[in-house]
Design a protein around this motif. Structure first.
Motif, short mmCIF file in Angstrom:
data_model
loop_
_atom_site.label_atom_id
_atom_site.label_comp_id
_atom_site.label_asym_id
_atom_site.label_seq_id
_atom_site.Cartn_x
_atom_site.Cartn_y
_atom_site.Cartn_z
N HIS A 15 0.81 -1.22 0.00
CA HIS A 15 0.00 0.00 0.00
C HIS A 15 0.84 1.27 0.00
N PRO A 16 0.28 2.38 -0.51
CA PRO A 16 0.86 3.68 -0.21
C PRO A 16 0.93 3.85 1.31
N ASP A 17 2.02 4.42 1.78
CA ASP A 17 2.37 4.68 3.19
C ASP A 17 3.15 3.55 3.84
N ASP A 18 3.15 2.33 3.27
CA ASP A 18 3.86 1.22 3.91
C ASP A 18 5.34 1.53 4.10
N LEU A 19 5.96 2.13 3.11
CA LEU A 19 7.39 2.43 3.21
C LEU A 19 7.68 3.62 4.09
N GLU A 20 6.70 4.49 4.27
CA GLU A 20 6.95 5.74 4.96
C GLU A 20 6.96 5.60 6.49
N TYR A 21 6.44 4.51 7.00
CA TYR A 21 6.45 4.32 8.44
C TYR A 21 7.83 3.82 8.90
N GLY A 22 8.85 4.64 8.62
CA GLY A 22 10.20 4.35 9.09
C GLY A 22 11.20 4.06 8.00
N CYS A 23 10.85 3.20 7.05
CA CYS A 23 11.81 2.74 6.05
C CYS A 23 12.26 3.86 5.10
N ALA A 24 11.42 4.85 4.87
CA ALA A 24 11.75 5.91 3.91
C ALA A 24 13.00 6.68 4.32
N ALA A 25 13.29 6.77 5.62
CA ALA A 25 14.51 7.44 6.05
C ALA A 25 15.75 6.71 5.53
N ALA A 26 15.68 5.39 5.46
CA ALA A 26 16.78 4.61 4.88
C ALA A 26 16.87 4.86 3.39
N VAL A 27 15.72 4.92 2.72
CA VAL A 27 15.71 5.20 1.29
C VAL A 27 16.34 6.56 1.00
N ALA A 28 15.99 7.57 1.79
CA ALA A 28 16.56 8.90 1.61
C ALA A 28 18.08 8.87 1.79
N THR A 29 18.54 8.11 2.76
CA THR A 29 19.97 7.97 2.99
C THR A 29 20.65 7.35 1.78
N TRP A 30 20.04 6.30 1.23
CA TRP A 30 20.64 5.61 0.09
C TRP A 30 20.63 6.47 -1.17
N THR A 31 19.51 7.11 -1.48
CA THR A 31 19.49 7.95 -2.69
C THR A 31 20.43 9.13 -2.53
N GLY A 32 20.61 9.62 -1.31
CA GLY A 32 21.56 10.69 -1.06
C GLY A 32 22.99 10.28 -1.33
N GLU A 33 23.24 8.97 -1.30
CA GLU A 33 24.56 8.44 -1.63
C GLU A 33 24.72 8.10 -3.10
N GLY A 34 23.66 8.39 -3.88
CA GLY A 34 23.72 8.15 -5.32
C GLY A 34 23.17 6.81 -5.76
N ARG A 35 22.53 6.08 -4.86
CA ARG A 35 21.94 4.80 -5.24
C ARG A 35 20.55 5.00 -5.85
N GLU A 36 20.12 4.04 -6.63
CA GLU A 36 18.82 4.11 -7.32
C GLU A 36 17.82 3.19 -6.61
N VAL A 37 16.69 3.76 -6.22
CA VAL A 37 15.63 2.98 -5.57
C VAL A 37 14.33 3.20 -6.33
N THR A 38 13.65 2.12 -6.65
CA THR A 38 12.34 2.15 -7.32
C THR A 38 11.29 1.61 -6.37
N TYR A 39 10.11 2.21 -6.38
CA TYR A 39 8.99 1.74 -5.56
C TYR A 39 8.01 0.96 -6.43
N LEU A 40 7.56 -0.18 -5.93
CA LEU A 40 6.53 -0.98 -6.57
C LEU A 40 5.45 -1.27 -5.55
N LEU A 41 4.23 -0.86 -5.82
CA LEU A 41 3.11 -1.05 -4.89
C LEU A 41 2.08 -1.97 -5.51
N ALA A 42 1.66 -2.96 -4.75
CA ALA A 42 0.70 -3.93 -5.27
C ALA A 42 -0.67 -3.31 -5.47
N THR A 43 -1.04 -2.31 -4.65
CA THR A 43 -2.36 -1.67 -4.75
C THR A 43 -2.18 -0.15 -4.75
#
Length: 240
Positions: free
Chosen positions: A21-49
């Motif tokens: 669902h939308p919001d699933d990643l934002e309850y904590g995990c998004a801070a890790a994603v921000a850290t990784w993209t800030g380092e130049g890594r590529e992250v794609t989101y795939l949501l089932a619904t």
């Protein structure tokens, strides 16, 4: 001294985050994603619904577009530009070959080294029953990481098999093995959750910004005692 977690692997360039669902990643995990993209890594989101059954005060036909817009805005805050939706029905996702095929096709298309998903255990914290959607998507994601490399399974996908998934990382689990320092991504992680304003306003009477900041900051602080005192997002890591 609290048991310390190992640092997440850092020798990767592409990740695919798969949730229900939308919001699933934002309850904590998004801070890790921000850290990784800030380092130049590529992250794609795939949501089932599209999360169309997630707001009690809005009919699904209205809620779906609202939640999609909020998810895209939320992803942009943490440096994610690619957000895809599979259009499985919110609340009634079925684990099975149809879901595995869709996830396998996405993994073959995006060719990630790291796949991220959400807690698929029966409970949160041992007492709060997890949703069927989280359980189905998480388990199917683990299976699809293997399916993607098998040329004899789901042979009708457009992309060629991909056997390059090196790890599946599960966020939100009660039994983590690894963590990532999110000092640099914490503020973006908070703002990412705030973007789900319509969802939060239907969920609680608390101010959305206060609610989001309290939740995310409390979560990473709790993890800090298991990661050298640094604000952290934790994962259960499955090497492949």
């Amino acid at each position: 001294m609290a048991e310390q977690l190992a640092p997440m692997p850092g020798d990767w360039r592409r990740a695919l985050a798969v949730v229900a669902h939308p919001d699933d990643l934002e309850y904590g995990c998004a801070a890790a994603v921000a850290t990784w993209t800030g380092e130049g890594r590529e992250v794609t989101y795939l949501l089932a619904t599209r999360g169309e059954a997630g707001i009690d005060t809005l009919e699904p036909a209205q809620a779906g577009p609202v939640r999609e817009r909020e998810q895209r805005a939320s992803a942009a805050v943490v440096g994610v530009t690619s957000v895809e939706f599979l259009d499985h029905a919110d609340g009634v996702i079925e684990y099975g070959t149809a879901l595995r095929r869709d996830l396998t096709a996405a993994i073959r298309r995006h060719r990630p080294e790291l796949v991220i998903t959400l807690n698929f255990d029966d409970t949160w914290d041992g007492t709060v029953w997890n949703t069927p959607d989280h359980r189905a998507v998480g388990r199917a994601t683990l299976d699809a990481a293997g399916d993607a490399g098998n040329r004899w399974i789901f042979r009708d996908t457009d992309a060629e098999p991909w056997d390059g998934v090196r790890w599946v990382a599960v966020a939100g689990t009660d039994s983590p093995t690894h963590a990532v320092d999110v000092t640099d991504g914490l503020e973006a992680g908070v703002r990412s959750l705030i973007e789900h304003r319509a969802y939060i306003e239907a969920l609680t009477d608390e101010d959305p910004e206060t609610y989001a900041r309290t939740f995310v900051e409390d979560t990473v602080r709790q993890a800090a005692k298991h990661f050298n005192g640094d604000p952290a997002v934790t994962f259960r890591l499955y090497p492949r």
